[in-house]
Design a protein around this motif. Structure first.
Motif, mmCIF file in Angstrom:
data_model
loop_
_atom_site.group_PDB
_atom_site.id
_atom_site.type_symbol
_atom_site.label_atom_id
_atom_site.label_comp_id
_atom_site.label_asym_id
_atom_site.label_seq_id
_atom_site.Cartn_x
_atom_site.Cartn_y
_atom_site.Cartn_z
ATOM 1 N N MET A 1 0.741 -1.371 0.054
ATOM 2 C CA MET A 1 0.053 0.052 -0.009
ATOM 3 C C MET A 1 1.021 1.149 0.072
ATOM 4 O O MET A 1 1.829 1.338 0.744
ATOM 5 C CB MET A 1 -0.606 0.053 1.406
ATOM 6 C CG MET A 1 -2.334 -0.201 0.912
ATOM 7 S SD MET A 1 -3.374 -0.350 2.462
ATOM 8 C CE MET A 1 -3.604 -2.225 2.432
ATOM 9 N N HIS A 29 -5.127 1.653 -2.422
ATOM 10 C CA HIS A 29 -4.450 0.381 -2.766
ATOM 11 C C HIS A 29 -4.238 0.304 -4.085
ATOM 12 O O HIS A 29 -4.672 0.555 -4.834
ATOM 13 C CB HIS A 29 -5.806 -0.468 -2.354
ATOM 14 C CG HIS A 29 -5.635 -1.964 -2.659
ATOM 15 N ND1 HIS A 29 -5.732 -2.755 -3.729
ATOM 16 C CD2 HIS A 29 -4.626 -2.749 -1.960
ATOM 17 C CE1 HIS A 29 -5.353 -4.144 -3.584
ATOM 18 N NE2 HIS A 29 -4.686 -4.001 -2.597
ATOM 19 N N LEU A 34 -10.155 0.439 -5.035
ATOM 20 C CA LEU A 34 -10.507 0.861 -3.446
ATOM 21 C C LEU A 34 -9.368 1.672 -2.768
ATOM 22 O O LEU A 34 -7.968 1.850 -3.257
ATOM 23 C CB LEU A 34 -10.337 -0.551 -2.659
ATOM 24 C CG LEU A 34 -11.488 -1.659 -3.316
ATOM 25 C CD1 LEU A 34 -11.258 -2.831 -2.385
ATOM 26 C CD2 LEU A 34 -12.948 -0.812 -3.062
ATOM 27 N N VAL A 36 -8.038 2.422 1.302
ATOM 28 C CA VAL A 36 -8.076 1.905 2.635
ATOM 29 C C VAL A 36 -8.025 2.830 3.678
ATOM 30 O O VAL A 36 -7.100 3.656 3.758
ATOM 31 C CB VAL A 36 -7.014 0.750 2.669
ATOM 32 C CG1 VAL A 36 -7.107 -0.007 4.202
ATOM 33 C CG2 VAL A 36 -7.317 -0.217 1.667
ATOM 34 N N ASN A 46 -8.368 -2.036 9.365
ATOM 35 C CA ASN A 46 -8.558 -1.391 8.294
ATOM 36 C C ASN A 46 -9.521 -1.622 7.405
ATOM 37 O O ASN A 46 -10.035 -2.640 7.204
ATOM 38 C CB ASN A 46 -7.156 -2.032 7.355
ATOM 39 C CG ASN A 46 -5.982 -1.890 8.238
ATOM 40 O OD1 ASN A 46 -5.489 -1.129 8.754
ATOM 41 N ND2 ASN A 46 -4.861 -2.749 7.947
ATOM 42 N N LEU A 47 -10.146 -0.460 6.954
ATOM 43 C CA LEU A 47 -11.587 -0.458 6.432
ATOM 44 C C LEU A 47 -11.446 -0.167 4.864
ATOM 45 O O LEU A 47 -10.951 0.997 4.613
ATOM 46 C CB LEU A 47 -12.469 0.447 6.857
ATOM 47 C CG LEU A 47 -12.847 0.217 8.236
ATOM 48 C CD1 LEU A 47 -13.800 1.167 8.928
ATOM 49 C CD2 LEU A 47 -13.578 -1.190 8.492
ATOM 50 N N PRO A 48 -11.683 -1.112 3.843
ATOM 51 C CA PRO A 48 -11.412 -0.750 2.529
ATOM 52 C C PRO A 48 -12.814 0.201 2.129
ATOM 53 O O PRO A 48 -13.839 -0.129 2.887
ATOM 54 C CB PRO A 48 -11.694 -2.122 1.892
ATOM 55 C CG PRO A 48 -11.593 -3.183 2.733
ATOM 56 C CD PRO A 48 -11.818 -2.528 4.022
ATOM 57 N N VAL A 83 -17.737 1.913 2.907
ATOM 58 C CA VAL A 83 -17.134 0.970 3.431
ATOM 59 C C VAL A 83 -17.431 -0.529 2.653
ATOM 60 O O VAL A 83 -18.704 -0.582 2.439
ATOM 61 C CB VAL A 83 -17.394 0.699 4.980
ATOM 62 C CG1 VAL A 83 -16.654 -0.593 5.545
ATOM 63 C CG2 VAL A 83 -16.956 1.861 5.945
ATOM 64 N N THR A 84 -16.367 -1.006 2.248
ATOM 65 C CA THR A 84 -16.427 -2.196 1.328
ATOM 66 C C THR A 84 -16.243 -3.520 2.014
ATOM 67 O O THR A 84 -14.977 -3.672 2.646
ATOM 68 C CB THR A 84 -15.474 -1.932 -0.009
ATOM 69 O OG1 THR A 84 -16.047 -0.721 -0.351
ATOM 70 C CG2 THR A 84 -15.890 -2.889 -1.046
#
Lengths: 133, 71
Positions: A1, A29, A34, A36, A46-48, A83-84
């Motif tokens: 990243m 990313h 995406l 993050v 960690n939230l994608p 948020v994915t």
């Protein structure tokens, strides 16, 4: 990243359900469309996130006054991130509870919207990736 | 857990600036009114729980992205 912006974004209230997750970096990313949100308070939290307008081009939720008040900005100055997650049928974006960021002030809040928004809107990750190239 | 009995029209005060009022009650449900500062978020528990679970599910995708990158 890779770090696209090294300044810290502060979630004063934490993210929903995790009040101590307050300081995040927003990273791009490298392999996808995406980004993050990498938590600096909790290792591995960690939230994608994805640009919700890529998921639903008509996505323009009305933010409650409390949100614009907390972030001290009008709706059009705020960045929305969905948020994915990965479910059994592929990637989905949470349009019901977006992260709202005041980019200038580096403050953010995750809100739950009133109204009908998908909690798990399908996301075509491969399609998004192609958009970039 | 603190338990208090209230009648419709009566309220409960939490701290200095949160008030919950019993608006009406029936055998199957009660209607509550909330007065709180704007920085206090108020959600139905089941909706809140769904969002917590969605956030948790997202952590799994992040782990997978990390893995992809190190390959």
């Amino acid at each position: 990243m890779s770090v696209s912006d090294d300044s810290v974004i502060l979630f004063e209230e934490g993210v929903i359900g995790v009040p101590r997750a307050r300081r995040f970096e927003l990273l791009q990313h490298s392999g996808s469309a995406l980004r993050v949100l990498k938590c600096l308070d909790i290792e591995g939290f960690n939230l994608p996130v994805v640009d919700p307008s890529k998921v639903d081009p008509g996505y323009r939720p009305k933010l409650a006054e409390r949100v614009t008040q907390i972030l001290d900005a009008t709706s059009d100055q705020l960045l929305l991130l969905a948020v994915t997650a990965l479910g059994p049928d592929g990637a989905t974006a949470n349009l019901k509870a977006p992260v709202v960021v005041n980019v200038a002030r580096r403050t953010a809040v995750q809100v739950i919207l009133d109204g009908e928004y998908a909690l798990r809107a399908p996301v075509d990750l491969a399609g998004l990736k192609n958009d970039l190239t | 857990m603190l338990m208090l009995t209230r009648k419709p029209g009566e309220s409960i005060v939490i701290g200095n600036n949160i008030r919950i009022t019993i608006v009406s009650a029936s055998p199957s449900s009660i209607k509550l009114g909330f007065e709180a500062p704007p920085d206090v978020s108020i959600y139905r528990e089941e909706l809140h729980r769904e969002i917590v679970e969605a956030n948790r599910a997202a952590l799994g995708l992040a782990a997978e992205l990390d893995h992809e990158e190190t390959r």
